[in-house]
Design a protein around this motif. Structure first.
Motif, PDB file in Angstrom:
ATOM      1  N   ALA A  78      -4.158 -24.441  -4.417  1.00  0.00           N
ATOM      2  CA  ALA A  78      -4.032 -23.831  -3.092  1.00  0.00           C
ATOM      3  C   ALA A  78      -3.222 -22.542  -3.154  1.00  0.00           C
ATOM      4  O   ALA A  78      -3.538 -21.563  -2.466  1.00  0.00           O
ATOM      5  N   ALA A  79      -2.180 -22.519  -3.975  1.00  0.00           N
ATOM      6  CA  ALA A  79      -1.365 -21.310  -4.113  1.00  0.00           C
ATOM      7  C   ALA A  79      -2.188 -20.173  -4.703  1.00  0.00           C
ATOM      8  O   ALA A  79      -2.058 -19.011  -4.292  1.00  0.00           O
ATOM      9  N   ARG A  80      -3.032 -20.498  -5.705  1.00  0.00           N
ATOM     10  CA  ARG A  80      -3.889 -19.469  -6.299  1.00  0.00           C
ATOM     11  C   ARG A  80      -4.880 -18.916  -5.269  1.00  0.00           C
ATOM     12  O   ARG A  80      -5.157 -17.711  -5.243  1.00  0.00           O
ATOM     13  N   ALA A  81      -5.388 -19.790  -4.383  1.00  0.00           N
ATOM     14  CA  ALA A  81      -6.324 -19.334  -3.354  1.00  0.00           C
ATOM     15  C   ALA A  81      -5.636 -18.367  -2.394  1.00  0.00           C
ATOM     16  O   ALA A  81      -6.217 -17.331  -2.015  1.00  0.00           O
ATOM     17  N   LEU A  82      -4.382 -18.659  -2.043  1.00  0.00           N
ATOM     18  CA  LEU A  82      -3.630 -17.768  -1.160  1.00  0.00           C
ATOM     19  C   LEU A  82      -3.335 -16.433  -1.854  1.00  0.00           C
ATOM     20  O   LEU A  82      -3.367 -15.373  -1.223  1.00  0.00           O
ATOM     21  N   ARG A  83      -3.044 -16.502  -3.154  1.00  0.00           N
ATOM     22  CA  ARG A  83      -2.827 -15.273  -3.913  1.00  0.00           C
ATOM     23  C   ARG A  83      -4.080 -14.401  -3.890  1.00  0.00           C
ATOM     24  O   ARG A  83      -4.005 -13.185  -3.653  1.00  0.00           O
ATOM     25  N   ASP A  84      -5.222 -15.027  -4.112  1.00  0.00           N
ATOM     26  CA  ASP A  84      -6.478 -14.266  -4.149  1.00  0.00           C
ATOM     27  C   ASP A  84      -6.782 -13.639  -2.782  1.00  0.00           C
ATOM     28  O   ASP A  84      -7.283 -12.505  -2.713  1.00  0.00           O
ATOM     29  N   GLU A  85      -6.473 -14.372  -1.701  1.00  0.00           N
ATOM     30  CA  GLU A  85      -6.690 -13.818  -0.361  1.00  0.00           C
ATOM     31  C   GLU A  85      -5.790 -12.612  -0.128  1.00  0.00           C
ATOM     32  O   GLU A  85      -6.214 -11.599   0.440  1.00  0.00           O
ATOM     33  N   ALA A  86      -4.537 -12.715  -0.565  1.00  0.00           N
ATOM     34  CA  ALA A  86      -3.591 -11.611  -0.395  1.00  0.00           C
ATOM     35  C   ALA A  86      -4.021 -10.384  -1.192  1.00  0.00           C
ATOM     36  O   ALA A  86      -3.964  -9.250  -0.702  1.00  0.00           O
ATOM     37  N   ARG A  87      -4.477 -10.598  -2.403  1.00  0.00           N
ATOM     38  CA  ARG A  87      -4.888  -9.483  -3.240  1.00  0.00           C
ATOM     39  C   ARG A  87      -6.171  -8.842  -2.706  1.00  0.00           C
ATOM     40  O   ARG A  87      -6.372  -7.632  -2.855  1.00  0.00           O
ATOM     41  N   ALA A  88      -7.026  -9.657  -2.078  1.00  0.00           N
ATOM     42  CA  ALA A  88      -8.239  -9.099  -1.467  1.00  0.00           C
ATOM     43  C   ALA A  88      -7.870  -8.159  -0.323  1.00  0.00           C
ATOM     44  O   ALA A  88      -8.506  -7.115  -0.132  1.00  0.00           O
ATOM     45  N   LEU A  89      -6.819  -8.519   0.448  1.00  0.00           N
ATOM     46  CA  LEU A  89      -6.350  -7.632   1.515  1.00  0.00           C
ATOM     47  C   LEU A  89      -5.782  -6.347   0.935  1.00  0.00           C
ATOM     48  O   LEU A  89      -6.008  -5.248   1.483  1.00  0.00           O
ATOM     49  N   GLY A 136      -6.299  -2.014   1.354  1.00  0.00           N
ATOM     50  CA  GLY A 136      -5.202  -1.216   1.874  1.00  0.00           C
ATOM     51  C   GLY A 136      -4.407  -1.908   2.963  1.00  0.00           C
ATOM     52  O   GLY A 136      -3.708  -1.252   3.750  1.00  0.00           O
ATOM     53  N   ILE A 137      -4.491  -3.247   3.010  1.00  0.00           N
ATOM     54  CA  ILE A 137      -3.790  -4.020   4.056  1.00  0.00           C
ATOM     55  C   ILE A 137      -2.636  -4.775   3.422  1.00  0.00           C
ATOM     56  O   ILE A 137      -2.822  -5.484   2.417  1.00  0.00           O
ATOM     57  N   ASP A 138      -1.453  -4.633   3.997  1.00  0.00           N
ATOM     58  CA  ASP A 138      -0.268  -5.361   3.518  1.00  0.00           C
ATOM     59  C   ASP A 138      -0.403  -6.818   3.975  1.00  0.00           C
ATOM     60  O   ASP A 138      -0.409  -7.087   5.180  1.00  0.00           O
ATOM     61  N   PRO A 139      -0.496  -7.806   3.061  1.00  0.00           N
ATOM     62  CA  PRO A 139      -0.672  -9.211   3.468  1.00  0.00           C
ATOM     63  C   PRO A 139       0.492  -9.759   4.299  1.00  0.00           C
ATOM     64  O   PRO A 139       0.301 -10.617   5.148  1.00  0.00           O
ATOM     65  N   PRO A 186       0.815  -1.219   0.000  1.00  0.00           N
ATOM     66  CA  PRO A 186       0.000   0.000   0.000  1.00  0.00           C
ATOM     67  C   PRO A 186       0.853   1.276   0.000  1.00  0.00           C
ATOM     68  O   PRO A 186       0.442   2.303  -0.526  1.00  0.00           O
ATOM     69  N   ALA A 187       2.075   1.189   0.587  1.00  0.00           N
ATOM     70  CA  ALA A 187       2.948   2.365   0.634  1.00  0.00           C
ATOM     71  C   ALA A 187       3.659   2.608  -0.688  1.00  0.00           C
ATOM     72  O   ALA A 187       4.299   3.646  -0.879  1.00  0.00           O
ATOM     73  N   GLY A 188       3.599   1.642  -1.665  1.00  0.00           N
ATOM     74  CA  GLY A 188       4.159   1.837  -2.992  1.00  0.00           C
ATOM     75  C   GLY A 188       5.371   1.009  -3.313  1.00  0.00           C
ATOM     76  O   GLY A 188       5.753   0.894  -4.483  1.00  0.00           O
ATOM     77  N   GLN A 232       2.168 -11.468   9.802  1.00  0.00           N
ATOM     78  CA  GLN A 232       2.962 -11.342  11.024  1.00  0.00           C
ATOM     79  C   GLN A 232       2.062 -11.092  12.235  1.00  0.00           C
ATOM     80  O   GLN A 232       2.262 -11.664  13.316  1.00  0.00           O
ATOM     81  N   GLN A 233       1.053 -10.248  12.040  1.00  0.00           N
ATOM     82  CA  GLN A 233       0.114  -9.959  13.130  1.00  0.00           C
ATOM     83  C   GLN A 233      -0.684 -11.207  13.507  1.00  0.00           C
ATOM     84  O   GLN A 233      -0.924 -11.463  14.700  1.00  0.00           O
ATOM     85  N   ASP A 234      -1.078 -11.980  12.494  1.00  0.00           N
ATOM     86  CA  ASP A 234      -1.814 -13.221  12.767  1.00  0.00           C
ATOM     87  C   ASP A 234      -0.948 -14.217  13.535  1.00  0.00           C
ATOM     88  O   ASP A 234      -1.421 -14.911  14.436  1.00  0.00           O
ATOM     89  N   LYS A 235       0.355 -14.275  13.160  1.00  0.00           N
ATOM     90  CA  LYS A 235       1.273 -15.203  13.837  1.00  0.00           C
ATOM     91  C   LYS A 235       1.453 -14.797  15.306  1.00  0.00           C
ATOM     92  O   LYS A 235       1.456 -15.640  16.200  1.00  0.00           O
ATOM     93  N   GLU A 236       1.597 -13.493  15.539  1.00  0.00           N
ATOM     94  CA  GLU A 236       1.756 -13.012  16.910  1.00  0.00           C
ATOM     95  C   GLU A 236       0.493 -13.257  17.723  1.00  0.00           C
ATOM     96  O   GLU A 236       0.561 -13.624  18.905  1.00  0.00           O
ATOM     97  N   ALA A 237      -0.655 -13.062  17.096  1.00  0.00           N
ATOM     98  CA  ALA A 237      -1.919 -13.300  17.798  1.00  0.00           C
ATOM     99  C   ALA A 237      -2.086 -14.778  18.135  1.00  0.00           C
ATOM    100  O   ALA A 237      -2.561 -15.130  19.222  1.00  0.00           O
TER     101      ALA A 237
END
Length: 412
Positions: A69-80, A84-87, A50-52, A92-97
């Motif tokens: 499965a890789a395509r599904a992960l790609r689509d999830e990342a692009r949806a984020l 405006g969310i960096d996947p 999002p920062a460029g 990292q936030q999900d791992k910490e949580a």
């Protein structure tokens, strides 16, 4: 205008060969398969943050992670990214949580409570407690954050215990759960104790006393049967000593020679073996010391007074005394090894010769004030010494005469 990327096929991924340097097989949308010279194949996503700035996100290795499965992960990342969310940052936030949730899970907190507060308990009590949690609680709510568990979730676990007929166990498991939640509250990981609300939701256990005999005539019959018991010297001595000292069965079978002073006629059971967690003094009558002196040549050089049949390094089995009683014809509904305590409690109180507190102290019934208990283990000891000799003499009289019922007076 950029040419559209032709999507990969699983055959292309499977047949991709390594080269002298890294190869990239693009699938579209930034997803590509990185083929290393070593032969490994790794899924990567090239994307713009999002920062460029550009970045790469790793998904996993092929074929463990399939093309689909890789395509599904790609689509999830692009949806984020569209939000405006960096996947990568989100990962990292999900791992910490997840790590924080694992630390605060009911199982993690329960094990921390167990390590901190159950260390001083007997080995059997500790084993029962952790086994019940591991079999009845952890499989269902062990991974849940301790602060998010609702009363209904705990109740569902306890209902499963009740359904197999273990009513008392359900109450004990609830007690353990409550201790865990209270520990979590103190540590700032929970705000309430859902197990505390479930006391009235569980089936009440039926009061069930240990099977015993208190009629003096029948007690005399039991003592004569024990005297004629055909068993090893170790088992015979344990069965003859049990009514004289009326300690708990576990305390009897785990007796150690180092705890016994035959010259002073005293047995001091350490706190680690006592239910009350304080030292317990058992004055030994002449009859009791005679039994122990008879046994000393056989087991006195070892650790345990009553070692097991297979190893001198372990005490006799917890079922040994009860098995001997069964051979004598006493069913488990008639009499158990714990019944010797009930005999002593009943007949000593009915004699009206001894202070009730002296009887209770000799039975090692728990003192509610732990500090007071630690200092008062020898309370009423002179009277208890006299009482234990009177008790042994009284049992001798019962043993030799089936019609002897009256209590003899105390010796002046």
């Amino acid at each position: 205008m950029a040419r559209p990327t032709k999507p990969l096929t699983d055959t292309e991924c499977r047949n991709a060969k390594p080269a002298d340097k890294d190869r990239k097989l693009f699938d579209g949308g930034g997803l590509f398969l990185l083929v290393r010279p070593t032969g490994s194949k790794l899924w990567r996503l090239k994307y713009t943050r999002p920062a460029g700035s550009e970045s790469l996100l790793s998904f996993g290795a092929y074929p463990e992670l399939s093309l689909t499965a890789a395509r599904a992960l790609r689509d999830e990342a692009r949806a984020l990214l569209t939000k405006g969310i960096d996947p990568q940052l989100q990962r990292q936030q999900d791992k910490e949580a997840a790590a924080l949730a694992a630390e605060n899970s009911f199982e993690a907190v329960a094990r921390a409570w167990f390590a901190k507060f159950m260390t001083g308990k007997s080995a059997s009590h500790r084993e029962r407690t952790i086994n019940r949690l591991e079999s009845d609680i952890f499989p269902w709510i062990g991974k849940r954050p301790v602060g998010e568990i609702r009363p209904q979730e705990v109740l569902a676990c306890l209902r499963r215990v009740e359904e197999r007929g273990a009513i008392e166990t359900a109450h004990r498991v609830r007690w353990s759960c409550s201790k865990v939640f209270r520990y979590a509250i103190a540590a700032g990981m929970a705000d309430s104790d859902p197990a505390d609300l479930l006391t009235e939701a569980l089936t009440r256990p039926s009061p069930k006393a240990f099977a015993t005999i208190t009629d003096p005539i029948k007690v005399g019959e039991l003592l004569r049967a024990l005297e004629a018991l055909e068993a090893s010297l170790i088992v015979r001595c344990a069965c003859r000593l049990a009514p004289l000292v009326f300690v708990r069965p576990g305390e009897l079978r785990q007796a150690e020679w180092a705890e016994i002073d035959l010259e002073r006629a005293e047995w001091r059971i350490p706190p680690s073996k006592m239910k009350s967690r304080v030292v317990h003094v058992v004055p030994l009558s002449r009859q009791a010391t005679t039994i122990l002196r008879e046994l000393a040549p056989l087991t006195g050089r070892g650790r345990y007074v009553f070692p097991g049949e297979r190893s001198n390094e372990r005490p006799m089995s917890e079922n040994t005394v009860n098995a001997a009683l069964r051979r004598l014809g006493y069913s488990k509904d008639e009499f158990t090894g714990h019944g010797f305590r009930k005999i002593a409690s009943t007949l000593l109180n009915e004699s009206h010769l001894w202070h009730r507190d002296a009887i209770e102290r000799q039975l090692a019934h728990g003192e509610r004030d732990e500090v007071r208990a630690a200092y008062n283990y020898a309370e009423h000891l002179p009277e208890r010494v006299e009482m234990m000799q009177w008790w042994a003499d009284y049992l001798d009289k019962l043993k030799i005469g089936a019609d002897f019922i009256a209590f003899p007076p105390r010796v002046a």
